[in-house]
Design a protein around this motif. Structure first.
Motif, PDB file in Angstrom:
ATOM      1  N   GLY A   1      69.088  -7.170  20.493  1.00 29.07           N
ATOM      2  CA  GLY A   1      69.943  -7.241  19.599  1.00 29.07           C
ATOM      3  C   GLY A   1      69.901  -7.005  18.168  1.00 29.07           C
ATOM      4  O   GLY A   1      70.597  -7.443  17.413  1.00 29.07           O
TER       5      GLY A   1
ATOM      6  N   SER B   1      72.951  -8.581  16.695  1.00 28.51           N
ATOM      7  CA  SER B   1      74.209  -8.383  17.319  1.00 28.51           C
ATOM      8  C   SER B   1      74.935  -9.943  17.670  1.00 28.51           C
ATOM      9  O   SER B   1      74.280 -10.844  17.676  1.00 28.51           O
ATOM     10  CB  SER B   1      74.400  -7.570  18.584  1.00 28.51           C
ATOM     11  N   GLU B   2      76.220  -9.999  17.596  1.00 28.28           N
ATOM     12  CA  GLU B   2      76.829 -11.342  17.988  1.00 28.28           C
ATOM     13  C   GLU B   2      76.394 -11.648  19.521  1.00 28.28           C
ATOM     14  O   GLU B   2      76.085 -12.836  19.650  1.00 28.28           O
ATOM     15  CB  GLU B   2      78.497 -10.985  18.008  1.00 28.28           C
ATOM     16  N   GLU B   3      76.441 -10.689  20.464  1.00 30.04           N
ATOM     17  CA  GLU B   3      76.057 -11.162  21.597  1.00 30.04           C
ATOM     18  C   GLU B   3      74.487 -11.746  21.560  1.00 30.04           C
ATOM     19  O   GLU B   3      74.435 -12.952  22.366  1.00 30.04           O
ATOM     20  CB  GLU B   3      75.923  -9.941  22.668  1.00 30.04           C
ATOM     21  N   ALA B   4      73.653 -11.220  20.753  1.00 28.68           N
ATOM     22  CA  ALA B   4      72.275 -11.627  20.848  1.00 28.68           C
ATOM     23  C   ALA B   4      72.321 -13.036  20.082  1.00 28.68           C
ATOM     24  O   ALA B   4      71.572 -13.985  20.553  1.00 28.68           O
ATOM     25  CB  ALA B   4      71.449 -10.712  20.150  1.00 28.68           C
TER      26      ALA B   4
ATOM     27  N   LEU C   1      74.683 -15.330  20.330  1.00 30.95           N
ATOM     28  CA  LEU C   1      75.356 -16.247  21.111  1.00 30.95           C
ATOM     29  C   LEU C   1      74.210 -16.611  22.294  1.00 30.95           C
ATOM     30  O   LEU C   1      74.041 -17.769  22.678  1.00 30.95           O
ATOM     31  CB  LEU C   1      76.430 -15.671  21.738  1.00 30.95           C
ATOM     32  N   GLU C   2      73.548 -15.636  22.620  1.00 24.74           N
ATOM     33  CA  GLU C   2      72.484 -15.824  23.544  1.00 24.74           C
ATOM     34  C   GLU C   2      71.096 -16.592  23.014  1.00 24.74           C
ATOM     35  O   GLU C   2      70.725 -17.601  23.818  1.00 24.74           O
ATOM     36  CB  GLU C   2      71.841 -14.570  24.220  1.00 24.74           C
TER      37      GLU C   2
END
Length: 94
Positions: free
Chosen positions: A62, A78-81, A83-84
């Motif tokens: 990400g 990235s937003e997903e990365a 959060l992870e």
């Protein structure tokens, strides 16, 4: 052919954003920890193949490396990365 131009500062920042240690990144790249340390501290440059692999690994996680027209360097997560990485940091050590 486009040359990959990732600066050591970007690599350190990307690792920090993902919560990865030098050992984590070195293992993913297939590089010795000492070689990664030498690159991150500007002692040695990295081979083009190593930089391509590094860029690919970070992209999958990400991270995108950026450079502006004025020459400023940076990176995006990235937003997903994001959060992870937050979830990963909260997990207790085994």
């Amino acid at each position: 052919m486009t040359l990959i131009n990732i600066q050591p500062e970007q690599v350190r920042a990307a690792r920090a954003m993902l919560g990865w240690s030098q050992d984590d990144l070195a293992a993913r790249i297939g590089l010795s920890r000492r070689s990664l340390i030498n690159y991150e501290h500007g002692i040695h440059s990295a081979k083009e193949e190593t930089l391509k692999k590094m860029a690919s690994i970070f992209r999958e996680a990400g991270i995108e490396f950026t450079r502006t027209a004025s020459g400023a360097i940076g990176l995006t997560l990235s937003e997903e990365a994001l959060l992870e990485s937050r979830v990963h940091r909260r997990r207790p050590a085994p």
